[in-house]
Write an enzyme that holds these catalytic residues in place. Sequence first.
Site, mmCIF file in Angstrom:
data_model
loop_
_atom_site.group_PDB
_atom_site.id
_atom_site.type_symbol
_atom_site.label_atom_id
_atom_site.label_comp_id
_atom_site.label_asym_id
_atom_site.label_seq_id
_atom_site.Cartn_x
_atom_site.Cartn_y
_atom_site.Cartn_z
ATOM 1 N N LYS A 12 53.946 -0.070 12.045
ATOM 2 C CA LYS A 12 53.135 0.830 11.224
ATOM 3 C C LYS A 12 51.697 0.768 11.734
ATOM 4 O O LYS A 12 51.079 -0.300 11.748
ATOM 5 C CB LYS A 12 53.171 0.389 9.756
ATOM 6 N N THR A 57 59.115 0.322 8.634
ATOM 7 C CA THR A 57 57.666 0.268 8.851
ATOM 8 C C THR A 57 56.927 0.244 7.517
ATOM 9 O O THR A 57 55.837 -0.330 7.421
ATOM 10 C CB THR A 57 57.184 1.459 9.700
ATOM 11 N N ASP A 58 57.520 0.826 6.487
ATOM 12 C CA ASP A 58 56.901 0.777 5.172
ATOM 13 C C ASP A 58 56.797 -0.664 4.666
ATOM 14 O O ASP A 58 55.834 -1.024 3.986
ATOM 15 C CB ASP A 58 57.702 1.622 4.182
ATOM 16 N N HIS A 259 23.094 8.240 30.665
ATOM 17 C CA HIS A 259 21.981 8.636 31.515
ATOM 18 C C HIS A 259 20.841 9.280 30.721
ATOM 19 O O HIS A 259 21.062 10.083 29.814
ATOM 20 C CB HIS A 259 22.460 9.637 32.572
#
Length: 303
Positions: A12, A57-58, A259
Amino acid sequence: MAHVLGQNQYGKAENRIVRVRRDSGRHEIKDLNVSVSLRGEFDDVHLTGSNANCLPTDSTKNTVYAFAKQYGIESAEGFAALLARHFVEHTERGVVHSARIRVEEYRWERIRTADRAAEAGDSGHSFVRSGQEVRTTEVLYDGDRFRVVSGLKDLVVMNTTDSEFWGYLKDRYTTLREAYDRILATQVTARWAFGFHGRDGQPQPEWNHSYQEVRRHLLEAFADTYSYSLQQTLHAMGTRVLNHRAEVDEVRLELPNKHHFLVDLAPFGLKNENEVYFAADRMYGLIEGTVHREGVTPVIPVS
């Protein structure tokens, strides 16, 4: 022709979490972006569609928030190490072989106010986001040892003098004029690898103190170096960190040259004595390099 499943990982990404410590009237906050990535026995998830070995993944997201409540967040590195060890050692059936935790930490400063009696005249609960600098860390744990690479990004610095650039290689396409007094500005991305591995009871470094000291030495080296090139400055910054911080084995720096070109004021009858510049954000020279201790194998990947 046969096909083979190659390297794979999942997790996740970018779990945003703000942890407030309220154990006194003077609150403390940690503002993190945490990404979790797991490697292990996940072939069947890809090849057969079986999710038997797949931790959702939760669930990894929920672990991040639960751990923030249970253990607090003293440092990005310490919190990442805690999470990485958990996913490898406590996921059911040992299907996770290694866990990589990446953290970005956003700086906040207290708002000072004359009307409050809190320490140092600032508010105990009011904060302002501090610039654009972001603290970073990546912790990898494989069940045997840790690898910790911390850093920072978007730290913008400038020297208005004590910088030159001349004597360089020239060819038919060279139009750049040699400079003997110029502005040197860059937006620092720095990463540094620790000697910490966590084996045999090795104690963790004092992560927050280490970060502040590495940052200080990077800035001091930038300020103290009379620069003949940004490459020289890069080497001085990395060397200074290694000379002063024994816990760091390797420093990698990415320094875009921001620059600043002198504006031609002659058409207006004015002489520009290194006072008025055009600040260009595109295009830019990108200077990159690693400085490491002798005998150390670099582990920080090249971008």
